[in-house]
Structure formats: C-alpha cells, structure tokens
Motif scaffolding. Structure first.
Motif, mmCIF file in Angstrom:
data_model
loop_
_atom_site.group_PDB
_atom_site.id
_atom_site.type_symbol
_atom_site.label_atom_id
_atom_site.label_comp_id
_atom_site.label_asym_id
_atom_site.label_seq_id
_atom_site.Cartn_x
_atom_site.Cartn_y
_atom_site.Cartn_z
ATOM 1 N N GLN A 1 0.836 -1.116 0.064
ATOM 2 C CA GLN A 1 -0.063 -0.047 -0.063
ATOM 3 C C GLN A 1 0.869 1.329 -0.017
ATOM 4 N N VAL B 1 0.909 4.984 1.545
ATOM 5 C CA VAL B 1 -0.022 5.578 2.486
ATOM 6 C C VAL B 1 0.622 6.911 2.916
ATOM 7 N N LEU C 1 3.969 0.368 2.408
ATOM 8 C CA LEU C 1 3.559 -0.492 3.462
ATOM 9 C C LEU C 1 3.318 -1.725 2.872
ATOM 10 N N CYS D 1 -19.789 9.208 14.498
ATOM 11 C CA CYS D 1 -18.516 8.723 14.669
ATOM 12 C C CYS D 1 -17.410 9.526 14.297
ATOM 13 N N VAL D 2 -16.598 9.913 15.101
ATOM 14 C CA VAL D 2 -15.396 10.661 14.681
ATOM 15 C C VAL D 2 -14.126 10.364 15.264
ATOM 16 N N LYS D 3 -13.082 10.350 14.369
ATOM 17 C CA LYS D 3 -11.863 9.706 14.650
ATOM 18 C C LYS D 3 -10.803 10.690 14.737
ATOM 19 N N VAL E 1 0.694 3.434 13.688
ATOM 20 C CA VAL E 1 0.813 4.755 13.713
ATOM 21 C C VAL E 1 1.186 5.355 14.912
ATOM 22 N N ASP F 1 -14.204 14.078 9.043
ATOM 23 C CA ASP F 1 -15.289 13.997 10.259
ATOM 24 C C ASP F 1 -16.067 15.232 10.496
ATOM 25 N N SER G 1 -5.794 -1.941 16.452
ATOM 26 C CA SER G 1 -6.796 -2.703 15.738
ATOM 27 C C SER G 1 -6.950 -2.297 14.452
ATOM 28 N N CYS H 1 -21.294 8.829 9.518
ATOM 29 C CA CYS H 1 -19.861 8.815 9.546
ATOM 30 C C CYS H 1 -19.168 9.811 8.382
ATOM 31 N N GLY H 2 -17.761 9.922 8.363
ATOM 32 C CA GLY H 2 -16.968 10.723 7.577
ATOM 33 C C GLY H 2 -16.995 9.814 6.261
ATOM 34 N N ALA I 1 -13.735 8.685 4.906
ATOM 35 C CA ALA I 1 -12.867 8.129 5.197
ATOM 36 C C ALA I 1 -11.839 9.005 6.242
ATOM 37 N N SER J 1 -7.254 6.497 5.577
ATOM 38 C CA SER J 1 -8.191 6.543 4.521
ATOM 39 C C SER J 1 -8.745 5.206 3.923
ATOM 40 N N GLY J 2 -9.203 4.354 4.885
ATOM 41 C CA GLY J 2 -9.645 3.142 4.340
ATOM 42 C C GLY J 2 -11.015 3.401 3.616
ATOM 43 N N GLY J 3 -11.956 4.010 4.265
ATOM 44 C CA GLY J 3 -13.418 4.456 3.638
ATOM 45 C C GLY J 3 -14.073 3.180 3.698
ATOM 46 N N VAL K 1 -15.079 1.440 7.024
ATOM 47 C CA VAL K 1 -15.634 1.259 8.456
ATOM 48 C C VAL K 1 -17.157 1.776 8.328
#
Ligand SMILES: Cc1cc2nc3c(=O)[nH]c(=O)nc-3n(C[C@H](O)[C@H](O)[C@H](O)COP(=O)(O)OP(=O)(O)OC[C@H]3O[C@@H](n4cnc5c(N)ncnc54)[C@H](O)[C@@H]3O)c2cc1C
Ligand SMILES: Cc1cc2nc3c(=O)[nH]c(=O)nc-3n(C[C@H](O)[C@H](O)[C@H](O)COP(=O)(O)OP(=O)(O)OC[C@H]3O[C@@H](n4cnc5c(N)ncnc54)[C@H](O)[C@@H]3O)c2cc1C
Lengths: 324, 268
Positions: free
Chosen positions: A135, A137, A144, B6-8, B25, B38, B96, B124-125, B127, B132-134, B136
């Motif tokens: 990926q 990122v 990654l 939901c906010v990150k 990270v 978000d 996670s 939700c937002g 991503a 930035s998975g987009g 969830v």
C-alpha cells in the motif's frame, strides 16, 4: 489449484481495464475465476464479457444476472460474493478475492470481510504470489507491506497495479443463481446518471495527466489544450473543483482520484499535502507555477516559474508543431 | 431523533507523520486532531437536528475510539454543537484493524442505543485522513444490520426518508433509504461550522463518558494488534524525490525549456 475470485469492473457489460490488471495479479495467486455481476445477456457472444476475460486468463466465469439487484447499493453484491466464495471453498479451495479499489469495490469488500470473517486489505498497489500486498500511505510518503492472516484474503486493488498480461484461460461459464436477502435491498439506487465521456483518456488510467488549480483563475483552456497536445487526461485541484470550474470527477487528491501516471503536469497548483496524496507516486512530475516558493517545486523533475497563461499556450504550440 | 456521529482522532496531516517500531501509527508523538473529514459528518448531524426543529427532541452523540488524547475529537464535536459524547478508550484496542474497529464501534452504538434509545442515523465521514480506508461505515452497516447510504455529497431528508447524491466511479447516483440507517458524507457535503465562543463554553458542561472494552462486553482478545486479521510486515519511508531542474520563464524561454524536457523524456 485454488480459485482466486476477481470481481469484474464494468459498465453495462463493457469491461474496464482494472479487470485485466486484477486477472493478471490473480494468476500469481491461483486459478483466476472472474465474477460478472451484470446483465446476463452481455456475458456471451464474440464481444461479450466471457470472451474478454478469457483472454486474460480467466479459467472460470461466474455469471450473476443483476436484473433483481442492480437497483440497490453495495449490499447485494457482497452477498453474491459470499455465496460464490462458499461454493469455491467447497470445490477446490479459494486463495483470495480481488476487488477493484473503487469506492463501491471497497465497500463490497468491507461487508464481505464481516460476512466471511476474513481480513481485508484496501488500496493495494501490488500483490505478490504469496499474498503480500503493498500500500502507498500517508500521502505517498510511506510504502507499507502487509498480509491477511485470517480467512480468505480480500484485497482491493488500485488501477495500474499491474501491466495486463494476455494469456488464454478456459473461460468456463458458471451461471450462478444467488439468493439476495431483503435486508440487502434497503438502500435503493433511485436514479443514475452515467458520467459523460470526455473524449480524453480515463483519469485514473491515463499515461499522462495535465492538471489545473486555483492559478488557472477559472480558465482551463490552456490546461486542456496542453492535455490534448499530449494525449493526456485533465485533472484539477480541490480549489478548482470547489470554485465550480471543474466537476468533482476531475479532482486529484485525498478526496478525489489517486493517479500514478508516467507524467503529471501541475499548473497553478501549490502542492498541498492533500493534493500530493493523489499524485505523488507519478513517475515524472512537472509544474508550472508563478511562485518559485510553491511547495509543488519540491516534488518536480522539471519546473517552470512563470505564468501558466503564457507558458502553456506557447509550449502547446511547440508540441503540436513537433508532432507535425 | 437520535443521531450517533462517529469521529476519529488522527495525526495532523500537515505534520511529519510516522510509524512506530511495531508498524502502528505514531498517535502520540505527532499532534492530533478531529479528522477534518469527520467535521463534515458532525456538520450534517447538526443540520439534521436543526431541521428536525425545537419541537422534536434530537440528541446528537459524538463517538470516538482512540487513545487518551482522542477525547479532543469528541470535545471538538461538542463545541461544534453535539449534545453528548462517548470516548471508548482501552489499551487493548491499540493497533486494531478495520474489522476490530468496526466491532468496537458497533458495540458502543448498541450500548448507546440501550442507554438512551436506538439511533435513527449513524453518521460517518467518508474516510479517515490517516488510514483513509473508507470502509468502516459499510462494515458498521453490515454489523448493525442497517442500510448503508454512503459517500453522500448532498443529503436531503423528509421525515424518516433519506435521499443523497453519490458521485460514483462511473456515474452520479441518487440513493434512497429509510431510517434507521448508516450515512456517510463527503467533503462536498457543505462546509463545517467553527465552534463559537458560546459553543466552546457550553461544551464544558455537556456529558462526556469514557468506556472501556469491559463496559461494552467486548473481550480484549478480539481486538488490537495481536487479534488483527491483517498484519503489517513492513513500513518504509519513500525516498525523497531528487531535486529537479527549475527554470524561470523569461520571454518565452520557459515554454521552450518545458517542450525540450518533455521531448527528452519521449513524451512528445
Ligand atoms: C480533508 C481535506 C481534503 C482535501 N482533499 C483535497 C484533494 O483531494 N485534492 C486537492 O487538490 N486538494 C484537497 N484539499 C485542499 C488542499 O488542502 C488545498 O487547499 C488545495 O489543493 C489547493 O488547491 P490549489 O493548489 O489549486 O490552490 P492554491 O493553494 O491557492 O494554489 C494556487 C497556486 O497557483 C499559483 N498561481 C496563481 N496564479 C498563477 C498563474 N497565473 N500561473 C501559474 N501559477 C499561478 C499560485 O502561486 C499558487 O501556488 C483537501 C483539504 C482538506 C482539509
Ligand atoms: C496507513 C494505514 C493503512 C491501513 N490499512 C489497513 C488495511 O488494509 N486493513 C485493515 O484492516 N486495517 C488497516 N489499517 C488499520 C485501520 O486504519 C484502523 O483499523 C482504523 O481504526 C480504521 O480504519 P480507517 O481509519 O481507515 O477508517 P475509515 O474507514 O476510513 O473511516 C471512515 C469513517 O469511520 C469512522 N471511524 C473510523 N475510525 C473511527 C474511530 N476510531 N472512532 C470513531 N469513528 C471512526 C469515521 O466516521 C470515519 O470517517 C490501516 C491503518 C493505517 C494507518
């Protein structure tokens, strides 16, 4: 050998290029089985989907007629894949499920991961024979590598992640009757307006992208003329999109498209991190900007400090002349 | 109406984002904030509340999962106008993956539902700005058994009916659904408001709960780095691009130099 499911990316049965890239990657992992969820009438025939994916190594083609489900968002397709995966697992095994990394593709993968209790990797730009996905990122600042460790790996793969390789597959058609739950038919596609063809290459697939930003002042003509001289796609920064100068489908960046062409030409674009996120992995980067301090110049292989309204038309003229 | 947004909490994208030695990270060494994407979700949640009007009691609950500092994300949401906040924090959650994150979010939403009524909208937002998975929001819909009306650039509601515009990859679509549902919104959905001074002061008195995995009935063995269904093998910083040639345009010299460069690279 185990099957590898590849969800075919298509518009009304017209197969899109990422499909061939995914099939090429699938061959590394096992035996490619293409999954066509679309109008069944488009599956057969000399010009049909089966013929197309066979040429890129599909040994099997699962055909799922979408008449009953095309009016609903994402959820039905995840159920289809779940049922095909169960069948493949029962047959000779299932090595992986590859899905185009589009907005819809990622959401299909997301629901499928929960359904079949399998790990999901998104936005892969490469996948090796042993299932290691790469990926790009943090706005392209990091690379990654990772793997799915539970269940059947579900990997969504970005456009241009492999050079499509032709190879003849058996293309055995399996007409698959999926059972779709009522719960999957709750988000309705009430209307759909296909994107208008621009006559230029697809932004995410183009070898060359010429983009414009706020510095165009709303006049994209010089950008478009240079793009046409180079046979390129046209892109835009969010500032240009937010100003209403270009549609959102042209936006390059974190919340737009990610492009990774051979050549990216940024005009009147400052080079904010969110814009870089969409273009930083381009092979060659060129910028035209009147501010020599613009951060975009940190990325470029070649830059011109100047006014795009004079530099671009003059360059376009010279390019057209050279091409004769 | 009940809305859970939901906010990150994410590392600042303009700072020097890094990975830790375990390939997770760095969420401590770099300044963090409520993911800008978000803010759009909070804004749309507040607009739904405003549209519902004074007569109907609408509660907007901001929900975040993250380390201690992640409380800043829900604080900001409260300052913008959310009514309540929940911060799920537990060391076991660190590292996670999508699957575990969506599990904890779903369990927290179920607890919010049990405590103060089922949400009509889980907002939700589009991503996060770090991973930035987009994905969830779609996972949440799957887990909660709710319709997903996602990636909305325009949101319209009438009673419990929701209609959104979604800019798909090959088409622009109108998606319709009936509440309760999961809704995600893009950065095209409309500028997010800034917290007002009044909002900042009011936020200090709003209820903010901190929950652990135990409160949610989630077994620590189901989440976190060790339980992830995906593993990161390696992270590498991209080598910096080698400095290129930069010329100043004088009397058309820029165009000629540009053309020469493109020709030398065989683009012409
Ligand atoms: C959550 C989030 C997501 C975002 N997503 C994206 C995204 O997907 N894509 C994106 O692009 N941005 C995105 N942004 C916005 C980003 O931060 C910048 O605001 C945006 O990229 C700026 O666009 P710009 O470079 O066109 O404009 P500016 O930053 O205003 O730069 C304009 C440039 O044009 C130059 N210029 C002006 N006139 C001329 C001229 N005549 N000739 C040559 N040069 C000229 C100026 O020197 C300047 O460098 C996002 C921001 C956030 C917070
Ligand atoms: C660079 C990078 C790549 C990764 N790749 C993968 C991968 O391929 N597979 C995998 O399983 N995991 C991966 N992860 C882990 C994953 O990012 C985390 O599980 C993360 O907590 C959720 O994913 P996201 O941030 O991409 O969420 P997204 O799906 O982008 O988030 C969308 C929305 O969900 C809500 N949301 C998400 N997280 C939270 C939260 N913590 N609290 C409240 N609301 C939230 C927000 O509304 C947000 O706008 C990756 C992480 C990083 C940093």
């Amino acid at each position: 050998m185990s099957e590898v499911l590849v969800l075919i990316d298509h518009v009304d049965g017209a197969v899109r290029k990422p499909t061939y890239e995914l099939l090429t990657i699938a061959k590394r992992l096992g035996e490619p089985s293409a999954v066509f969820i679309g109008p069944a009438a488009r599956a057969g025939g000399a010009d049909g989907v089966t013929e197309k994916v066979k040429q890129y190594g599909a040994e099997k083609v699962y055909v799922v007629d979408d008449a009953q489900i095309k009016g609903y968002l994402v959820a039905p397709k995840a159920e289809v894949l779940q049922q095909i995966a169960a069948q493949a697992l029962g047959n000779g095994g299932l090595a992986a499920i590859l899905i185009p990394s589009s907005a819809e593709g990622k959401e299909i993968g997301a629901r499928l991961a929960i359904k079949i209790e399998s790990g999901l990797i998104t936005d892969a730009v490469d996948v090796t024979a042993d299932g290691v996905a790469t990926q790009s990122v943090f706005a392209g600042n990091f690379t990654l590598t990772g793997k799915v460790t539970k269940g059947t790996p579900i990997i969504t793969v970005k456009p241009n992640s492999a050079a499509p390789e032709e190879s003849a597959g058996a293309g055995a058609v399996v007409e698959f009757a999926a059972t779709i739950s009522d719960a999957a038919k709750k988000a309705q596609i009430v209307a759909s307006q296909p994107r208008q063809a621009t006559g230029r290459p697809e932004l995410t697939e183009a070898a060359i992208v010429v983009s414009g930003g706020r510095g165009t002042g709303g006049n994209f003509e010089p950008v478009e003329a240079l793009a046409d001289a180079l046979g390129a796609a046209v892109g835009a920064s969010r500032a240009a999109v937010d100003s209403g100068w270009m549609p959102h489908s042209f936006q390059v960046g974190q919340t737009g498209k990610t492009v990774s062409p051979q050549l990216y030409v940024a005009n009147g674009i400052s080079g904010a991190i969110q814009h870089r996120a969409g273009m930083q992995t381009s092979k060659t980067i060129v910028a035209v900007n009147k501010d020599e301090e613009a951060p975009i110049f940190e990325l470029v292989d070649f830059g011109v400090v100047g006014d795009l309204h004079t530099v671009l038309p003059a360059a376009t003229e010279q390019i057209v002349k050279r091409k004769g | 109406m009940n809305i859970v947004v939901c906010v990150k909490y994410v590392p600042d994208a303009t700072a020097d984002r890094q990975f830790e030695s375990d390939n997770t990270v760095d969420r401590v060494g770099v300044d963090g904030l409520l993911s800008e994407l978000d803010e759009y979700a909070v804004e749309q949640a507040l607009q739904l509340k405003e549209k519902a009007g004074e007569g109907t009691e609408t509660v907007v609950t901001a929900l975040t999962i993250g380390p201690e500092k992640a409380v800043d994300a829900v604080r900001k949401a409260l300052q913008m106008g959310a009514d309540k906040a929940v911060h799920v924090s537990d060391e076991a959650i660190a590292g996670s993956d999508y699957v575990a994150t969506s599990l904890v979010l779903a369990k927290a939403i179920e607890k919010i539902a049990a405590d103060s009524g089922s949400p009509d909208v889980v907002m939700c937002g589009m991503a996060s700005t770090d991973a930035s998975g987009g994905v969830v929001p779609a996972m949440l819909a799957e887990r909660l058994g709710l319709p997903q009306v996602t990636l909305a650039s325009v949101v319209e509601t009438q009673g419990d009916q929701v209609r959104v515009k979604r800019d798909g990859d090959t088409a622009t679509e109108v998606i319709g659904g009936t509440m309760p549902l999961v809704l995600s919104v893009t950065d095209q959905s409309g500028e997010a408001r800034y917290p007002s001074f009044k909002g900042i002061m009011a936020a200090k008195k709003k209820p903010l709960e901190t929950w652990s995995l135990g409160d949610l009935g989630v077994d620590a063995g189901q989440v976190g780095l060790a339980a992830a269904w995906t593993t990161v093998e390696d992270t590498t910083a991209r080598p910096p691009r080698t400095a290129g040639e930069i010329v100043k345009d004088e009397d058309g010299s820029g165009a000629t130099a540009l053309t020469e460069f493109l020709a030398s690279k065989k683009f012409i």
